[in-house]
Scaffold this motif. Structure first.
Motif, mmCIF file in Angstrom:
data_model
loop_
_atom_site.group_PDB
_atom_site.id
_atom_site.type_symbol
_atom_site.label_atom_id
_atom_site.label_comp_id
_atom_site.label_asym_id
_atom_site.label_seq_id
_atom_site.Cartn_x
_atom_site.Cartn_y
_atom_site.Cartn_z
ATOM 1 N N ASN A 24 37.573 59.837 67.434
ATOM 2 C CA ASN A 24 37.026 59.601 68.764
ATOM 3 C C ASN A 24 36.674 60.923 69.435
ATOM 4 O O ASN A 24 35.588 61.081 70.010
ATOM 5 C CB ASN A 24 38.046 58.819 69.593
ATOM 6 N N LEU A 25 37.596 61.887 69.377
ATOM 7 C CA LEU A 25 37.353 63.187 70.023
ATOM 8 C C LEU A 25 36.207 63.928 69.344
ATOM 9 O O LEU A 25 35.382 64.583 70.010
ATOM 10 C CB LEU A 25 38.635 64.032 69.986
ATOM 11 N N ILE A 26 36.120 63.844 67.987
ATOM 12 C CA ILE A 26 35.048 64.539 67.263
ATOM 13 C C ILE A 26 33.693 63.915 67.598
ATOM 14 O O ILE A 26 32.703 64.631 67.835
ATOM 15 C CB ILE A 26 35.316 64.488 65.743
ATOM 16 N N ARG A 27 33.608 62.599 67.631
ATOM 17 C CA ARG A 27 32.345 61.933 67.962
ATOM 18 C C ARG A 27 31.893 62.299 69.373
ATOM 19 O O ARG A 27 30.706 62.561 69.621
ATOM 20 C CB ARG A 27 32.498 60.424 67.837
ATOM 21 N N ASN A 28 32.873 62.323 70.333
ATOM 22 C CA ASN A 28 32.522 62.737 71.704
ATOM 23 C C ASN A 28 32.006 64.175 71.724
ATOM 24 O O ASN A 28 31.046 64.510 72.441
ATOM 25 C CB ASN A 28 33.733 62.607 72.627
ATOM 26 N N ILE B 123 37.205 53.225 77.738
ATOM 27 C CA ILE B 123 38.423 52.784 77.043
ATOM 28 C C ILE B 123 38.889 53.818 76.025
ATOM 29 O O ILE B 123 40.077 53.942 75.746
ATOM 30 C CB ILE B 123 38.162 51.422 76.344
ATOM 31 N N GLY B 124 37.942 54.606 75.476
ATOM 32 C CA GLY B 124 38.246 55.505 74.363
ATOM 33 C C GLY B 124 39.374 56.484 74.619
ATOM 34 O O GLY B 124 40.369 56.506 73.896
ATOM 35 N N LEU B 125 39.245 57.312 75.680
ATOM 36 C CA LEU B 125 40.267 58.332 75.937
ATOM 37 C C LEU B 125 41.575 57.722 76.407
ATOM 38 O O LEU B 125 42.657 58.228 76.101
ATOM 39 C CB LEU B 125 39.749 59.342 76.968
ATOM 40 N N ILE C 57 46.570 69.979 67.652
ATOM 41 C CA ILE C 57 45.243 69.809 67.057
ATOM 42 C C ILE C 57 44.222 69.853 68.185
ATOM 43 O O ILE C 57 44.345 69.116 69.174
ATOM 44 C CB ILE C 57 45.157 68.483 66.279
ATOM 45 N N GLU C 58 43.204 70.721 68.040
ATOM 46 C CA GLU C 58 42.192 70.909 69.079
ATOM 47 C C GLU C 58 40.815 70.503 68.558
ATOM 48 O O GLU C 58 40.501 70.693 67.382
ATOM 49 C CB GLU C 58 42.140 72.372 69.523
ATOM 50 N N VAL C 59 40.002 69.948 69.452
ATOM 51 C CA VAL C 59 38.592 69.639 69.168
ATOM 52 C C VAL C 59 37.769 70.300 70.267
ATOM 53 O O VAL C 59 37.857 69.910 71.435
ATOM 54 C CB VAL C 59 38.345 68.120 69.135
ATOM 55 N N ARG C 60 36.969 71.292 69.870
ATOM 56 C CA ARG C 60 36.208 72.099 70.844
ATOM 57 C C ARG C 60 34.719 71.804 70.702
ATOM 58 O O ARG C 60 34.168 71.857 69.604
ATOM 59 C CB ARG C 60 36.494 73.586 70.593
ATOM 60 N N ALA D 63 34.044 72.027 76.374
ATOM 61 C CA ALA D 63 35.328 71.370 76.650
ATOM 62 C C ALA D 63 36.208 71.459 75.418
ATOM 63 O O ALA D 63 35.723 71.514 74.278
ATOM 64 C CB ALA D 63 35.117 69.917 77.054
ATOM 65 N N ARG D 64 37.514 71.496 75.663
ATOM 66 C CA ARG D 64 38.487 71.521 74.573
ATOM 67 C C ARG D 64 39.498 70.403 74.802
ATOM 68 O O ARG D 64 40.238 70.425 75.785
ATOM 69 C CB ARG D 64 39.206 72.860 74.494
ATOM 70 N N PHE D 65 39.526 69.437 73.922
ATOM 71 C CA PHE D 65 40.545 68.394 73.952
ATOM 72 C C PHE D 65 41.586 68.715 72.894
ATOM 73 O O PHE D 65 41.258 69.253 71.824
ATOM 74 C CB PHE D 65 39.925 67.020 73.673
ATOM 75 N N PHE D 66 42.840 68.397 73.208
ATOM 76 C CA PHE D 66 43.912 68.675 72.242
ATOM 77 C C PHE D 66 44.921 67.535 72.269
ATOM 78 O O PHE D 66 45.031 66.795 73.243
ATOM 79 C CB PHE D 66 44.616 69.991 72.576
ATOM 80 N N PHE D 67 45.635 67.397 71.188
ATOM 81 C CA PHE D 67 46.796 66.496 71.148
ATOM 82 C C PHE D 67 47.855 67.097 70.237
ATOM 83 O O PHE D 67 47.541 67.934 69.374
ATOM 84 C CB PHE D 67 46.403 65.069 70.705
#
Length: 521
Positions: free
Chosen positions: A413-417, A476-478, A445-448, A502-506
């Motif tokens: 989901n994060l990679i597609r966004n 709904i995704g995030l 794990i980060e997706v930039r 943007a950088r999302f991480f989990f």
């Protein structure tokens, strides 16, 4: 003659003598000493004054008509209101027998006539001080007993006081309520015989027994206690030894009925299971939705190896139709057919694994393998968005404990966004996916992406349900990503890099580490 000759809140002294001259001498001796003085010239009047005023000290003549001093003293000591008054006998009798008789009746002291002023003053002062202190102490004890009784009566937990043999010597109202038996019925009964089932007694695991016999404190939950009416209930209890120095005198037991509590726990567990089931169903529905969005690309992805297999099969048929068969070339062609079938099979395998409902429980996962599998699955979106994906995993990254399908769903989901955001900004820089070990003991794990970034007001609402920055998004995704990551014991968040995007991480917990290093329940 009966008269209250001085009014004061100080110590009260009652002077009793049938001789007016003696009363006058006693009064003159004590009048300026701060006492409240009462006088009586016979025994009956003395008893009446004593009952009404409870004097601390009574100077009592022995030789009086009708009621002598001994009789008056005996009646004073028999009455609860005056039993603690200090009776000091006054008499010209100086023999030992008279004094012994006075002390035997409860007298506190003896003053011989004729009076010596300093002796009278000293003895009255001493006895007055003692009696006042005793009364203050008794009043405090009564207050403490009342406070203790109010506290014990107000406590909702049952309380027993047991002697060394386990006999109940005290029970508060809550204990009577829990045991469905009056307090007076409980007191005197043996705790072990009354509340412990014979089977448990034979097994040796008897509640409170170690406290009563060995002075060992106990604390147990979900044990079964019996009632006198034959019913039983699950209980939690704490028992502490009653010690006087090193001498064991029994135990204090605090207990409560946890029937409703256990029922609530079971209901809560059922509710948690239902929430988890609904969350899994929602996650599965989200994966189906994602697959629907990717259907055209996936079909193209599968069609490529199938087309190649068809073409290679035609070539092989033409080769086999020739009289001079080139076996080496035919073998090479068949190998290509096999390779393309494996490629198609691998694509279908990834789709099926992503689409299926996750099995219960978590697995030990390799982070590089998980991210590479996700990258391959995102190749369709990568081509559709004319972008790229770079995966970097530090060598020190250990295995994690998580559900592979749910984690892959979040990463995809994060990679597609990120691919969509990068394309919308007209950038050709690849989406960067990285993994590293945090100082807290979890894997981050980060997706930039290199898109236009997010509005300032989006940061607080980003992970809330139904909030979206996309025109055709449902929001709904995030929210689903946060729910899935928290279910793994991890955390998810968003950062703004200094150079834009943007950088999302989990985070995910490292396998084999006790507790929760990621800090999320």
């Amino acid at each position: 003659m009966t008269e209250a000759v001085s009014e004061s809140d100080e110590t009260t002294v009652l002077l009793v003598d049938d001789n007016p001259q003696n009363l006058k001498v006693l009064y003159e001796t004590l009048k300026d000493k701060g006492y409240r003085l009462l006088i009586a010239n016979d025994g009956e009047k003395a008893l009446d004054l004593a009952h009404r005023h409870q004097p601390e000290v009574i100077l009592l003549d022995i030789m009086m008509p009708e009621l002598d001093g001994y009789q008056v003293c005996q009646r004073l000591k028999a009455a609860p209101a005056t039993s603690d008054s200090a009776v000091v006998f006054l008499s010209a009798l100086d023999d030992v027998e008279a004094k012994v008789r006075g002390f035997a009746l409860g007298g506190a002291d003896y003053i011989s006539k004729p009076f010596q002023a300093q002796e009278v003053i000293a003895r009255v002062k001493t006895h007055a001080s003692v009696i006042r202190l005793e009364r203050e102490l008794q009043a405090r004890n009564r207050q403490l007993e009342n406070d203790q009784a109010r506290i014990l009566n107000a406590i909702s937990e049952g309380i027993y006081g047991l002697d060394a043999d386990g006999n109940i010597v005290f029970a508060n109202p809550a204990a009577a309520l829990i045991m469905r038996s009056p307090t007076e019925t409980l007191i005197g009964q043996n705790f072990f015989q009354l509340h412990v089932a014979p089977v448990e007694a034979e097994s040796g695991a008897v509640p409170v027994q170690a406290t009563c016999r060995q002075g060992v404190a106990e604390n147990q939950r979900d044990i079964v206690l019996q009632r006198s009416d034959g019913t039983s209930f699950p209980a939690e209890y704490r028992s502490t030894p009653k010690l006087d120095g090193e001498t064991l005198h029994g135990a204090v037991v605090v207990f409560r009925d946890i029937t409703a509590e256990l029922e609530n726990e079971q209901a809560l567990e059922g509710a948690r299971a239902l929430v988890q089931e609904q969350r899994d169903q929602l996650a599965h529905a989200s994966r189906l939705s994602t697959m629907g969005e990717m259907a055209a690309g996936v079909a193209h992805e599968v069609n490529q190896p199938l087309t190649a297999i068809t073409n290679y099969a035609r070539v092989a048929k033409r080769m086999m139709a020739k009289e001079d068969l080139d076996r080496a070339l035919l073998q090479e062609t068949l190998d290509k057919i096999e390779a393309q079938s494996h490629r198609a099979s691998e694509i279908i395998r990834r789709i099926r694994r992503f689409m299926k409902k996750p099995a219960t429980g978590k697995e030990v996962l390799s982070v590089p393998a998980l991210l590479e599998d996700t990258r391959q699955f995102a190749e369709v979106d990568m081509r559709n968005n004319e972008g790229g994906i770079e995966v970097t995993v530090e060598d020190s990254v250990p295995e994690v404990l998580a559900d592979p399908i749910q984690v892959q769903q979040v990463a995809l989901n994060l990679i597609r966004n990120a691919l969509e955001a990068t394309r919308s900004a007209g950038s050709s820089i690849p989406v960067q996916v990285s993994a590293a070990l945090c100082a807290t003991g979890c894997v981050r794990i980060e997706v930039r992406d290199h898109g236009t970034g997010l509005p300032d007001e989006a940061e607080e609402k980003l992970f809330l349900p139904f909030y979206t920055t996309k025109q055709d998004g449902m929001g709904i995704g995030l929210s689903m990503c946060r729910s899935l990551i928290q279910a793994q014991g991890g955390d998810i968040g968003f950062e703004r890099p200094g150079d834009g995007g943007a950088r999302f991480f989990f985070t995910l917990p490292v396998a084999g580490i006790q507790g929760n290093p990621c800090g999320v329940d």
